[in-house]
Write a protein that holds these residues in place. Structure first.
Motif, PDB file in Angstrom:
ATOM      1  N   LEU A 171      21.267 106.198  84.919  1.00 18.91           N
ATOM      2  CA  LEU A 171      22.343 106.023  85.891  1.00 18.91           C
ATOM      3  C   LEU A 171      22.683 104.548  86.081  1.00 18.91           C
ATOM      4  N   ARG A 172      21.674 103.704  86.088  1.00 21.84           N
ATOM      5  CA  ARG A 172      21.920 102.276  86.314  1.00 21.84           C
ATOM      6  C   ARG A 172      22.434 101.572  85.065  1.00 21.84           C
ATOM      7  N   LYS A 173      21.969 101.970  83.886  1.00 26.25           N
ATOM      8  CA  LYS A 173      22.470 101.291  82.686  1.00 26.25           C
ATOM      9  C   LYS A 173      23.939 101.621  82.455  1.00 26.25           C
ATOM     10  N   TYR A 174      24.384 102.770  83.001  1.00 20.16           N
ATOM     11  CA  TYR A 174      25.810 103.085  82.991  1.00 20.16           C
ATOM     12  C   TYR A 174      26.464 102.724  84.330  1.00 20.16           C
ATOM     13  N   ASN A 175      25.716 101.948  85.154  1.00 22.15           N
ATOM     14  CA  ASN A 175      26.227 101.473  86.442  1.00 22.15           C
ATOM     15  C   ASN A 175      26.789 102.624  87.277  1.00 22.15           C
ATOM     16  N   TYR A 176      25.957 103.665  87.395  1.00 23.98           N
ATOM     17  CA  TYR A 176      26.331 104.900  88.082  1.00 23.98           C
ATOM     18  C   TYR A 176      27.600 105.457  87.435  1.00 23.98           C
ATOM     19  N   PHE A 177      28.776 105.332  88.019  1.00 23.82           N
ATOM     20  CA  PHE A 177      29.944 105.796  87.274  1.00 23.82           C
ATOM     21  C   PHE A 177      30.974 104.711  87.034  1.00 23.82           C
ATOM     22  N   ASP A 178      30.532 103.459  87.079  1.00 23.27           N
ATOM     23  CA  ASP A 178      31.428 102.361  86.707  1.00 23.27           C
ATOM     24  C   ASP A 178      31.477 102.170  85.194  1.00 23.27           C
ATOM     25  N   GLY A 179      30.431 102.610  84.500  1.00 22.50           N
ATOM     26  CA  GLY A 179      30.396 102.489  83.053  1.00 22.50           C
ATOM     27  C   GLY A 179      29.523 101.348  82.567  1.00 22.50           C
ATOM     28  N   ASP A 180      29.219 101.372  81.268  1.00 22.47           N
ATOM     29  CA  ASP A 180      28.408 100.321  80.674  1.00 22.47           C
ATOM     30  C   ASP A 180      29.280  99.141  80.268  1.00 22.47           C
ATOM     31  N   SER A 181      28.713  98.201  79.503  1.00 18.07           N
ATOM     32  CA  SER A 181      29.448  96.985  79.131  1.00 18.07           C
ATOM     33  C   SER A 181      30.650  97.279  78.236  1.00 18.07           C
ATOM     34  N   LYS A 182      30.674  98.474  77.616  1.00 18.77           N
ATOM     35  CA  LYS A 182      31.804  98.837  76.752  1.00 18.77           C
ATOM     36  C   LYS A 182      32.737  99.853  77.409  1.00 18.77           C
ATOM     37  N   GLY A 183      32.480 100.136  78.682  1.00 19.15           N
ATOM     38  CA  GLY A 183      33.373 101.027  79.409  1.00 19.15           C
ATOM     39  C   GLY A 183      33.029 102.500  79.361  1.00 19.15           C
ATOM     40  N   ASN A 184      31.918 102.870  78.727  1.00 24.88           N
ATOM     41  CA  ASN A 184      31.504 104.275  78.721  1.00 24.88           C
ATOM     42  C   ASN A 184      30.993 104.682  80.102  1.00 24.88           C
TER      43      ASN A 184
END
Length: 516
Positions: free
Chosen positions: A443-456
């Motif tokens: 959840l945190r590596k995808y910043n909950y639902f903000d996405g990862d560094s590439k927008g996923n």
């Protein structure tokens, strides 16, 4: 008086010459002063389970495995001046810590390389879960003698140490020299009964977790993640599960009715929604997961309900009491010893790592590398293994029901239709009630639902926040738990201040692995 003095001197001479043991206060015949590795090992597994399960009372609310407005976990908060949420810290430094160092030292001297490898594997696991839970931790100075202040080390240092230890463990389990035999290790090894190959696979599972968390980093290597997974657990037979006898509250599962720790907790809407098709198909009740009846429970009217974060579902105690607790009964009722369900039974073992988790890690890496065919295969294997795992913990799931689900709209059938969201939501479900820290890392590596560094952003539209965050959060979700209060905030505050640990919003500071 002279007679008494004479008798004392005589007694002293006798004791000092022939009975020194009566005055040796540093020797306890009931407690070995030089314990062997085989006596130190079994309790370590219980420590692993204890750390995760104790802290799951708070983290379970954050990631919405548990609900019911039980504590500040559901509002992403913390409890000042309290050790609540600090059990993984205690496990790493006290429960495992020096005991593992002792095993390594003693077994190295005896060339018992399998015991050395076991201790190194547990150290690797412990450093990984502790840094994933707390962020910066004490690594390099942790066990220096005569030190009373300990500086914190950054996550990159800890991640590197995990890799070093896991590889050392693999090397030691691969050795054929020395005096470490299966016969010596098996009685103390409650997990793999001295099977070196399974311990090696466990180490590769640790390496897979470590590498999988780096999706936001330039050095993230999906091929390496896949390599680690392929060398890790090969089936549910390799699952790392800590056993619980479950005959008394002392030897029972922390989650079971005998321990009575979960009476106020409730099943959550997101788990209900994943099991009834709401989030995987888009329509409640469209596809019923065959795992549902084993994992959760219907209300008295036959409807499956769950709580939203930091609410009691409608805001009243009466409404909350219509939602079953994890044991499978309404309200806060305790079903009594030998009852309960899924991982909430007194004798249920607690999973530390499963084959299903590894397959979802592989599916994620393959998808991110563009190999959707491989991703689909691993994703399907992960779901299948999870169904088998859940089936073994309750009413057996039939082959027909399993096949019906695997070919349903809830499971993607082609590589072209598979999405990252499908993979991560099925992994979230598969790790329910045991993979607390691993799920939180996702959840945190995808910043909950903000996405990862590439927008996923695979959790967008599914994972939902509480209606209001804890007052100290400044409207932000929790990213880490604070170091244990009694050891760090009382004795090591100056070191904590260097990393911002004295700030009221420290728990919202992003982790290193979640940032580009």
């Amino acid at each position: 008086m002279k007679k008494i003095y004479t008798l004392f001197v005589a007694a002293t001479i006798i004791i000092s010459s022939g009975c020194k043991k009566y005055l040796d206060i540093n020797t306890d015949p009931a407690t070995p002063q030089d314990p062997e590795s085989r006596t130190l090992t079994p309790p370590l597994f219980a420590q692993m389970e204890r750390g995760v399960q104790f802290d799951s009372r708070y983290l379970g609310g954050v990631i919405q495995y548990f609900g019911g407005a039980v504590n500040v976990g559901e509002s992403h908060g913390w409890i000042p001046s309290s050790d609540s949420g600090g059990e993984i810290w205690r496990t790493n430094y006290y429960g495992l810590g020096a005991n593992l160092n002792l095993i390594i030292d003693k077994s190295t001297a005896k060339t018992e390389w399998n015991y050395v490898g076991l201790a190194q594997a547990l150290k690797a696991w412990s450093w990984q879960i502790t840094t994933d839970y707390h962020g910066d931790i004490i690594l390099k100075e942790a066990y220096e003698p005569n030190r009373y202040v300990f500086d914190y080390d950054s996550q990159p240092d800890v991640y590197a140490e995990v890799v070093r230890l896991a590889n050392l463990s693999i090397a030691n389990f691969s050795r054929t020299d020395g005096t470490g035999t299966v016969g010596k290790l098996a009685p103390a090894d409650l997990i793999y009964a001295g099977d070196n190959a399974k311990w090696i696979r466990f180490n590769y599972g640790i390496l897979a977790r470590n590498a999988s968390n780096l999706i936001n980093k330039a050095n993230y290597d999906p091929a390496k993640v896949i390599e680690y997974v392929d060398k890790s657990l090969t089936s549910n037979a390799d699952n790392f599960i800590v056993p619980n006898l479950g005959t008394t509250a002392t030897n029972g599962n922390f989650f079971g009715p005998l321990r009575a720790n979960l009476a106020s907790y409730r099943q959550t809407r997101i788990i209900v929604g994943l099991l009834d098709g709401t989030y995987l198909v888009g329509t409640p009740g469209a596809v019923i997961d065959p795992r549902r009846n084993n994992m959760i429970t219907a209300s008295a009217d036959g409807v499956f309900r769950g709580t939203a974060p930091n609410t009691s579902d409608g805001g009243t105690a009466a409404a909350k009491n219509q939602i079953p607790n994890p044991w499978g009964v309404l309200g806060s009722a305790n079903p009594g010893p030998t009852f309960g369900k899924y991982l909430f039974k007194d004798n249920a073992g607690f999973p530390i790592m499963t084959y299903s988790e590894m397959q979802f890690i592989k599916a994620e890496a393959a998808f991110r590398s563009g190999n959707t065919t491989l991703a689909l295969d691993a994703y399907t294997k992960g779901i299948s293994a999870s169904i088998d795992f859940v089936s073994a913990l309750g009413t057996a799931i039939t082959s027909a029901d399993k096949t019906a689900y695997l070919t349903s709209a809830a499971v993607k059938q082609t590589a072209a239709t598979l999405t990252l969201k499908d993979i991560m939501l099925q992994k979230y479900l598969a790790l329910y009630a045991y993979g607390f820290v691993e799920t939180w890392s996702d959840l945190r590596k995808y910043n909950y639902f903000d996405g990862d560094s590439k927008g996923n952003n695979p959790y967008l539209g599914t994972f939902f926040f509480p209606t209001s965050f804890y007052a100290d959060n400044g409207g932000k979700p929790i990213q880490r738990y604070r170091p244990r209060y009694n050891s760090e905030y009382i004795w090591n505050l100056e070191a904590l201040k260097k990393i911002g640990g004295d700030q009221p919003n420290y728990h919202t500071f992003k982790m290193w692995f979640s940032q580009p």
